[in-house]
Write an enzyme that holds these catalytic residues in place. Sequence first.
Site, PDB file in Angstrom:
ATOM      1  N   CYS A   2       0.832  -1.193   0.000  1.00  0.00           N
ATOM      2  CA  CYS A   2       0.000   0.000   0.000  1.00  0.00           C
ATOM      3  C   CYS A   2       0.872   1.252   0.000  1.00  0.00           C
ATOM      4  O   CYS A   2       1.888   1.323   0.693  1.00  0.00           O
ATOM      5  CB  CYS A   2      -0.963   0.078   1.180  1.00  0.00           C
ATOM      6  SG  CYS A   2      -2.073  -1.318   1.288  1.00  0.00           S
ATOM      7  N   ARG A  27       3.761  -0.165  -4.904  1.00  0.00           N
ATOM      8  CA  ARG A  27       3.511  -0.694  -3.562  1.00  0.00           C
ATOM      9  C   ARG A  27       2.187  -1.447  -3.474  1.00  0.00           C
ATOM     10  O   ARG A  27       1.877  -2.054  -2.448  1.00  0.00           O
ATOM     11  CB  ARG A  27       3.514   0.443  -2.538  1.00  0.00           C
ATOM     12  CG  ARG A  27       4.814   1.208  -2.463  1.00  0.00           C
ATOM     13  CD  ARG A  27       4.760   2.240  -1.366  1.00  0.00           C
ATOM     14  NE  ARG A  27       4.640   1.614  -0.070  1.00  0.00           N
ATOM     15  CZ  ARG A  27       5.653   1.205   0.670  1.00  0.00           C
ATOM     16  NH1 ARG A  27       6.884   1.380   0.242  1.00  0.00           N
ATOM     17  NH2 ARG A  27       5.455   0.619   1.827  1.00  0.00           N
ATOM     18  N   TRP A  71      -2.926  -2.696  -1.706  1.00  0.00           N
ATOM     19  CA  TRP A  71      -2.677  -4.110  -1.957  1.00  0.00           C
ATOM     20  C   TRP A  71      -3.507  -4.837  -0.904  1.00  0.00           C
ATOM     21  O   TRP A  71      -3.209  -4.772   0.292  1.00  0.00           O
ATOM     22  CB  TRP A  71      -1.187  -4.419  -1.802  1.00  0.00           C
ATOM     23  CG  TRP A  71      -0.819  -5.814  -2.199  1.00  0.00           C
ATOM     24  CD1 TRP A  71      -0.525  -6.257  -3.453  1.00  0.00           C
ATOM     25  CD2 TRP A  71      -0.702  -6.948  -1.332  1.00  0.00           C
ATOM     26  NE1 TRP A  71      -0.233  -7.599  -3.425  1.00  0.00           N
ATOM     27  CE2 TRP A  71      -0.338  -8.055  -2.145  1.00  0.00           C
ATOM     28  CE3 TRP A  71      -0.878  -7.160   0.036  1.00  0.00           C
ATOM     29  CZ2 TRP A  71      -0.140  -9.344  -1.628  1.00  0.00           C
ATOM     30  CZ3 TRP A  71      -0.675  -8.432   0.549  1.00  0.00           C
ATOM     31  CH2 TRP A  71      -0.314  -9.503  -0.284  1.00  0.00           C
ATOM     32  N   ASN A  97      -1.534   1.849   5.997  1.00  0.00           N
ATOM     33  CA  ASN A  97      -0.748   0.751   5.449  1.00  0.00           C
ATOM     34  C   ASN A  97      -0.320  -0.101   6.632  1.00  0.00           C
ATOM     35  O   ASN A  97       0.187   0.427   7.617  1.00  0.00           O
ATOM     36  CB  ASN A  97       0.468   1.315   4.700  1.00  0.00           C
ATOM     37  CG  ASN A  97       1.467   0.238   4.335  1.00  0.00           C
ATOM     38  OD1 ASN A  97       1.097  -0.923   4.134  1.00  0.00           O
ATOM     39  ND2 ASN A  97       2.732   0.615   4.234  1.00  0.00           N
ATOM     40  N   GLY A  98      -0.538  -1.420   6.544  1.00  0.00           N
ATOM     41  CA  GLY A  98      -0.169  -2.300   7.643  1.00  0.00           C
ATOM     42  C   GLY A  98      -1.303  -3.259   7.931  1.00  0.00           C
ATOM     43  O   GLY A  98      -2.246  -3.381   7.141  1.00  0.00           O
ATOM     44  N   GLU A 467      16.143 -17.876 -10.236  1.00  0.00           N
ATOM     45  CA  GLU A 467      15.791 -16.480 -10.509  1.00  0.00           C
ATOM     46  C   GLU A 467      15.130 -16.343 -11.885  1.00  0.00           C
ATOM     47  O   GLU A 467      14.158 -15.597 -12.054  1.00  0.00           O
ATOM     48  CB  GLU A 467      17.054 -15.611 -10.391  1.00  0.00           C
ATOM     49  CG  GLU A 467      16.922 -14.156 -10.786  1.00  0.00           C
ATOM     50  CD  GLU A 467      15.891 -13.382  -9.978  1.00  0.00           C
ATOM     51  OE1 GLU A 467      15.383 -13.892  -8.961  1.00  0.00           O
ATOM     52  OE2 GLU A 467      15.560 -12.256 -10.393  1.00  0.00           O
ATOM     53  N   LYS A 471      11.406 -14.833 -12.419  1.00  0.00           N
ATOM     54  CA  LYS A 471      11.139 -13.677 -13.290  1.00  0.00           C
ATOM     55  C   LYS A 471      10.073 -14.034 -14.320  1.00  0.00           C
ATOM     56  O   LYS A 471       9.146 -13.276 -14.558  1.00  0.00           O
ATOM     57  CB  LYS A 471      12.440 -13.275 -13.986  1.00  0.00           C
ATOM     58  CG  LYS A 471      12.750 -11.842 -14.054  1.00  0.00           C
ATOM     59  CD  LYS A 471      13.351 -11.181 -12.858  1.00  0.00           C
ATOM     60  CE  LYS A 471      12.586 -11.296 -11.588  1.00  0.00           C
ATOM     61  NZ  LYS A 471      13.282 -10.754 -10.447  1.00  0.00           N
ATOM     62  N   GLU A 474       6.546 -14.562 -12.692  1.00  0.00           N
ATOM     63  CA  GLU A 474       6.050 -13.326 -12.093  1.00  0.00           C
ATOM     64  C   GLU A 474       5.411 -12.388 -13.132  1.00  0.00           C
ATOM     65  O   GLU A 474       4.364 -11.800 -12.880  1.00  0.00           O
ATOM     66  CB  GLU A 474       7.262 -12.647 -11.442  1.00  0.00           C
ATOM     67  CG  GLU A 474       7.015 -11.409 -10.669  1.00  0.00           C
ATOM     68  CD  GLU A 474       8.296 -10.907  -9.997  1.00  0.00           C
ATOM     69  OE1 GLU A 474       9.402 -11.194 -10.490  1.00  0.00           O
ATOM     70  OE2 GLU A 474       8.173 -10.221  -8.981  1.00  0.00           O
ATOM     71  N   HIS A 490      15.419 -36.825 -10.529  1.00  0.00           N
ATOM     72  CA  HIS A 490      14.909 -37.333  -9.249  1.00  0.00           C
ATOM     73  C   HIS A 490      13.422 -37.038  -9.084  1.00  0.00           C
ATOM     74  O   HIS A 490      12.925 -36.939  -7.962  1.00  0.00           O
ATOM     75  CB  HIS A 490      15.722 -36.747  -8.090  1.00  0.00           C
ATOM     76  CG  HIS A 490      17.159 -37.165  -8.116  1.00  0.00           C
ATOM     77  ND1 HIS A 490      17.569 -38.460  -7.907  1.00  0.00           N
ATOM     78  CD2 HIS A 490      18.286 -36.461  -8.387  1.00  0.00           C
ATOM     79  CE1 HIS A 490      18.885 -38.533  -8.022  1.00  0.00           C
ATOM     80  NE2 HIS A 490      19.353 -37.328  -8.315  1.00  0.00           N
ATOM     81  N   LYS A 589       5.632  -4.399  -4.911  1.00  0.00           N
ATOM     82  CA  LYS A 589       7.090  -4.373  -4.861  1.00  0.00           C
ATOM     83  C   LYS A 589       7.637  -4.475  -3.442  1.00  0.00           C
ATOM     84  O   LYS A 589       8.612  -5.146  -3.189  1.00  0.00           O
ATOM     85  CB  LYS A 589       7.600  -3.090  -5.513  1.00  0.00           C
ATOM     86  CG  LYS A 589       9.090  -3.028  -5.569  1.00  0.00           C
ATOM     87  CD  LYS A 589       9.578  -2.468  -6.859  1.00  0.00           C
ATOM     88  CE  LYS A 589      11.030  -2.764  -7.087  1.00  0.00           C
ATOM     89  NZ  LYS A 589      11.233  -4.082  -7.709  1.00  0.00           N
TER      90      LYS A 589
HETATM   91  C1  AGP Z   1      11.266 -10.309  -7.421  1.00  0.00           C
HETATM   92  O1  AGP Z   1      11.139  -9.932  -8.738  1.00  0.00           O
HETATM   93  C2  AGP Z   1      10.238  -9.852  -6.492  1.00  0.00           C
HETATM   94  N1  AGP Z   1       9.768  -8.553  -6.673  1.00  0.00           N
HETATM   95  C3  AGP Z   1      10.392 -10.325  -5.052  1.00  0.00           C
HETATM   96  O2  AGP Z   1      10.705 -11.674  -5.048  1.00  0.00           O
HETATM   97  C4  AGP Z   1      11.382  -9.558  -4.136  1.00  0.00           C
HETATM   98  O3  AGP Z   1      12.688  -9.855  -4.509  1.00  0.00           O
HETATM   99  C5  AGP Z   1      11.113  -9.958  -2.669  1.00  0.00           C
HETATM  100  O4  AGP Z   1       9.821  -9.566  -2.327  1.00  0.00           O
HETATM  101  C6  AGP Z   1      12.119  -9.360  -1.713  1.00  0.00           C
HETATM  102  O5  AGP Z   1      12.085  -7.963  -1.731  1.00  0.00           O
HETATM  103  P1  AGP Z   1      13.222  -7.102  -1.029  1.00  0.00           P
HETATM  104  O6  AGP Z   1      14.487  -7.334  -1.778  1.00  0.00           O
HETATM  105  O7  AGP Z   1      12.743  -5.696  -1.136  1.00  0.00           O
HETATM  106  O8  AGP Z   1      13.333  -7.580   0.385  1.00  0.00           O
END
Ligand code: AGP
Length: 594
Positions: A2, A27, A71, A97-98, A467, A471, A474, A490, A589
């Site tokens: 948020c 956010r 969010w 927010n929270g 990773e 990506k 996501e 396995h 994010k």
């Molecule tokens: C990755 O593309 C994501 N946005 C997510 O996995 C992110 O890396 C994770 O939420 C950790 O965020 P931070 O590095 O701000 O702690």
Amino acid sequence: MCGIIGYIGSRQAQSILLNSLSRLEYRGYDSCGIAVCGSGIGVYKDAVRVEMLQKVSPPLDGSVGIGHTRWATHGEPSPMNAHPHCDCNSKIAVVHNGIISNYQRLRQQLTSEGHNLVSETDSEVIPHLIEKYYEGNLEKAVEAALDEVEGSYAVVVLMVGEPKLVAAKKDAPLIIGVGDGENFIASDVPAILDYTNRVIYLEDGDIGVITKDGVTILGNKTGVDRKEHTVLWSSQDVQKAGYEHFMLKEIHEQPRVIRDTLGEYMLSTDPGVERGPILDDSVEDLLILACGTSYHAGLIGKYVIEELLGIPVRVELASEFNHRDRTIASMMAIAITQSGETADVLIPMKKLRQAQTRTLVITNVPGSTATRIANQTVYTKAGPEVGVAATKTFVAQLVALYELALSYPGVNPRIREHLIAELRQLPAKVQQVLDNTHQIENCARYLSRYDNVFFIGRGINFPIALEGALKLKEISYIHAEGYAAGELKHGPFALLDRDTPVIAIVAHDNTYGVMLTNIKEVKARKSPVIAVADDVDEVIGELVDLVIRVPRVGSIFSPVVNTVALQLLAYHTARHRGCSIDFPRNLAKSVTVE
Ligand code: AGP
């Protein structure tokens, strides 16, 4: 999660609030809203993106207001659940927010006292509690209301007849932006960069009061002094600069990001430029904590540090570490978090601090909460990252980890010199990957037809397989799994067929031979294979369906060039599928809830 903004000044608040919200959408972006105070409070909110709100919101007159981009945690995205929330008489408006963990009890109590709560959110109890406690002093009412609240909060409060905004925080970020004849309150710096670069970071327990001409901070019921900082980020840093998406812009910034993160010490060939070690030689073991992409950086850090320093490194998902009772005694803990606000990381950091464990954070955000918990901070110099998918901040984290390892006094000086020389070449090598977009776009077009994909890697490139898969899933919504190449047989082999492509990261290191064997095993199961391999490899083209070429670099730096290629692959695949690249569904994010 948020995003929050508050404005008070002489200008009309509405367009400022909406502009700031558009900078905060990373956010959370499932609904948004604003409240502006003129003769009364005008509220407009809906389950739409900010761009739509900018088009459809009616003019709201007034030069003080608050805004929120959400969010969802409690209650689905809907106009009713969107913020701001108001009291019974629409005299008080609040953005939050929270998470308020005792909201059900508070809600029952308020309802029994005659308050009419209309949303499903936890946040709505706050304006009603303020209404209950208001006796002519807004700050006191906010304080009394928050005394009842358990959980985390960043709140901004607006009230008819009170020419001010009152803000408070606990375990969620909030900053004050200081202007000339106007002031701001926001979750994060990018929200205010169009207006000011003077920032005050609020601490837990602070109550910030802003008027048009002044800022007062009350902490523990008395006034406190909080230093004003000048931030170096500019409003251009949070614009697309001609790119179609923030993600593409951020991928292309990576040569610059590597140079800036390396900084003077690594880039200078002048022996007079010295830097003290980030780790001293009293460190005998390390614990790395992180989530998501930052966790993958941590896994690569383990390979680098163990190889160069001979120090055992444990890497833990911070979200799992949180729920272990056993306190793990470690000489030193490194938290990696680009935002510096990830709740899953902050909670164990606080526990480790309490247990007297030395903590260092690698983060991209100056003044973030993690920097205030850690004993030591290493800043990455990626600049603000807006796209929800972490790209340039990941590469910056890798560079910071290389630098951290290379600054350790125990590293063999000849090896150090050689690796630093290679590090200096890395921006140019990454540029070569960026210039190779045509090949990657072809592979992306091919990949975009499939629903399931495996990524495989070995050794230091196993985390790059994780990773790459993260990506792709996501932003393209293709189901993707990252695997250590040796693990496919396995179990996951059962899923391989001609409809399940495998992306193989082929590094020219001690894993090369066995990786080729793994690729042949995959081909024997009819899966199409796309290899990411270096431009010197003459064998790979014979074995696989498509190849993405990257420049050959020293093996510990191969994750950097390989990851850039996979970022572009994910980006172009998502583009072919018409996905919302910068703001993928259900994500945010900065993940400030557990
Ligand atoms: C990755 O593309 C994501 N946005 C997510 O996995 C992110 O890396 C994770 O939420 C950790 O965020 P931070 O590095 O701000 O702690």
